[in-house]
Structures are given as C-alpha cells and as structure tokens.
Scaffold this motif. Structure first.
Motif, short mmCIF file in Angstrom:
data_model
loop_
_atom_site.label_atom_id
_atom_site.label_comp_id
_atom_site.label_asym_id
_atom_site.label_seq_id
_atom_site.Cartn_x
_atom_site.Cartn_y
_atom_site.Cartn_z
N ASP A 49 34.00 -0.88 -3.62
CA ASP A 49 34.66 -1.99 -2.93
C ASP A 49 36.18 -1.92 -3.06
N LEU A 50 36.66 -1.35 -4.15
CA LEU A 50 38.11 -1.21 -4.36
C LEU A 50 38.68 0.06 -3.74
N GLY A 51 37.82 0.83 -3.06
CA GLY A 51 38.30 1.99 -2.33
C GLY A 51 38.29 3.30 -3.09
N PHE A 52 37.72 3.31 -4.29
CA PHE A 52 37.69 4.57 -5.03
C PHE A 52 36.69 5.53 -4.39
N PRO A 53 37.08 6.78 -4.19
CA PRO A 53 36.14 7.78 -3.68
C PRO A 53 35.17 8.19 -4.79
N ALA B 143 34.37 5.65 -25.54
CA ALA B 143 34.98 4.60 -26.36
C ALA B 143 36.38 5.01 -26.85
N GLY B 144 36.68 6.31 -26.85
CA GLY B 144 37.99 6.78 -27.29
C GLY B 144 38.99 6.95 -26.18
N ARG B 145 38.67 6.46 -25.01
CA ARG B 145 39.55 6.64 -23.86
C ARG B 145 40.87 5.90 -24.05
N ALA B 146 41.85 6.35 -23.33
CA ALA B 146 43.13 5.63 -23.29
C ALA B 146 43.13 4.78 -22.03
N SER B 147 43.42 3.51 -22.16
CA SER B 147 43.42 2.65 -20.99
C SER B 147 44.50 3.08 -19.99
N ALA B 148 45.48 3.83 -20.47
CA ALA B 148 46.54 4.32 -19.58
C ALA B 148 45.96 5.19 -18.46
N GLU B 149 44.91 5.95 -18.76
CA GLU B 149 44.28 6.78 -17.73
C GLU B 149 43.69 5.92 -16.63
N VAL B 150 43.01 4.86 -17.03
CA VAL B 150 42.38 3.97 -16.07
C VAL B 150 43.44 3.25 -15.26
N LYS B 151 44.49 2.79 -15.91
CA LYS B 151 45.58 2.10 -15.22
C LYS B 151 46.23 3.03 -14.20
N ALA B 152 46.46 4.27 -14.59
CA ALA B 152 47.07 5.23 -13.67
C ALA B 152 46.20 5.44 -12.43
N MET B 153 44.90 5.50 -12.63
CA MET B 153 43.99 5.65 -11.49
C MET B 153 44.05 4.43 -10.58
N ALA B 154 44.08 3.25 -11.18
CA ALA B 154 44.15 2.01 -10.39
C ALA B 154 45.45 1.94 -9.60
N LEU B 155 46.56 2.29 -10.24
CA LEU B 155 47.85 2.26 -9.55
C LEU B 155 47.91 3.29 -8.43
N ALA B 156 47.34 4.46 -8.65
CA ALA B 156 47.32 5.49 -7.60
C ALA B 156 46.47 5.03 -6.42
N ARG B 157 45.34 4.40 -6.69
CA ARG B 157 44.48 3.89 -5.62
C ARG B 157 45.21 2.79 -4.86
N ALA B 158 45.90 1.89 -5.59
CA ALA B 158 46.66 0.82 -4.94
C ALA B 158 47.74 1.40 -4.03
N HIS B 159 48.41 2.46 -4.49
CA HIS B 159 49.44 3.11 -3.67
C HIS B 159 48.82 3.70 -2.41
N ASP B 160 47.68 4.39 -2.56
CA ASP B 160 47.00 4.97 -1.39
C ASP B 160 46.61 3.89 -0.39
N LEU B 161 46.10 2.77 -0.90
CA LEU B 161 45.71 1.67 -0.01
C LEU B 161 46.92 1.08 0.70
#
Length: 134
Positions: free
Chosen positions: A55-59, A73-91
C-alpha cells in the motif's frame, strides 16, 4: 485458519497469498490431511506486513528486504528509515510527473470546443512532432 480466513483477516486475496508463497515472500504453510493450507498468527502478521508495504508503494524486492530487516533483531533502524525516505522521494517524483500529465491534458481540453464539429485540437496535438511534457 484456512486460506479464506487468512485472506479475510488480512485483506490480501487468496490469489495474492498463493503468489506470495510462490515467490517466497511467505513460507509455504503446513497442510492439513485434507491438503488445505493451515495459516497461523505469524503468517497473518507477515501477510499484513506485506499488504501494508505494498500500500505504501514498496516493490516486491524492497518488501523482501523489509521482511528481512523486520526479522533481524540486530537491525539498524537507519536502514529502514533510508528505505522509507527513498520510497517517499520516488513517490514525490511520480506525483510531479502525474501532475505534469494532468496539466497537459487540461491545457489540451481547454483548446477543444467539445462540440459536434469533427476538428479536434487534442487529436491534432497528439499527432505533432513535439512532445507535450517537455
């Protein structure tokens, strides 16, 4: 729960659930003796996650990556944020392109009489050599 119940609980069609299993986004659930798939709450959670990401447009490939991050569980939230910001830019880029198309169509329509006459400036402009959105 069966596939119909999983579909109702998540809003994901049965066809899409099968597709997600086929491409490996959802692991194949165990089957009952009757051969029917048996889904549990983690499967439903995964399907909801996928549906919301779509729904948020992620392929699909980015959803695969998000699922991996979700499970880490050891992920960095920065990775997820970067993906969200990139998707927002594409949209945003796509929205600007759509708005340019909308403006061009409105401009074309403004020059058309829209009556019973056969001459149509819209069709004439579509035939021209120059691009309408450049």
């Amino acid at each position: 729960m069966n596939i119909g119940q999983a579909s109702a609980a998540t809003g994901v069609s049965q066809r899409m659930i099968r597709h997600y299993e086929k491409i490996g986004l959802v692991p194949p659930p165990p089957r009952r003796e009757s051969g029917y798939r048996e889904y549990d709450q983690p499967d439903v959670n995964r399907l909801r996650f996928i549906a919301n990401a779509r729904d948020l447009g992620f392929p699909i490939e980015e959803i695969r990556e998000l699922l991996s991050l979700w499970g880490d569980a050891g992920r960095a939230s920065a990775e997820v944020k970067a993906m969200a910001l990139a998707r927002a830019h594409d949209l945003h880029t796509k929205a600007m392109a759509l708005e340019a198309m909308r403006a061009a169509l409105l401009d074309l329509a403004e020059h058309c009489h829209g009556d019973a006459r056969p001459d149509c400036p819209i069709l004439e402009r579509l035939l021209q050599d120059s691009r309408l959105l450049t």
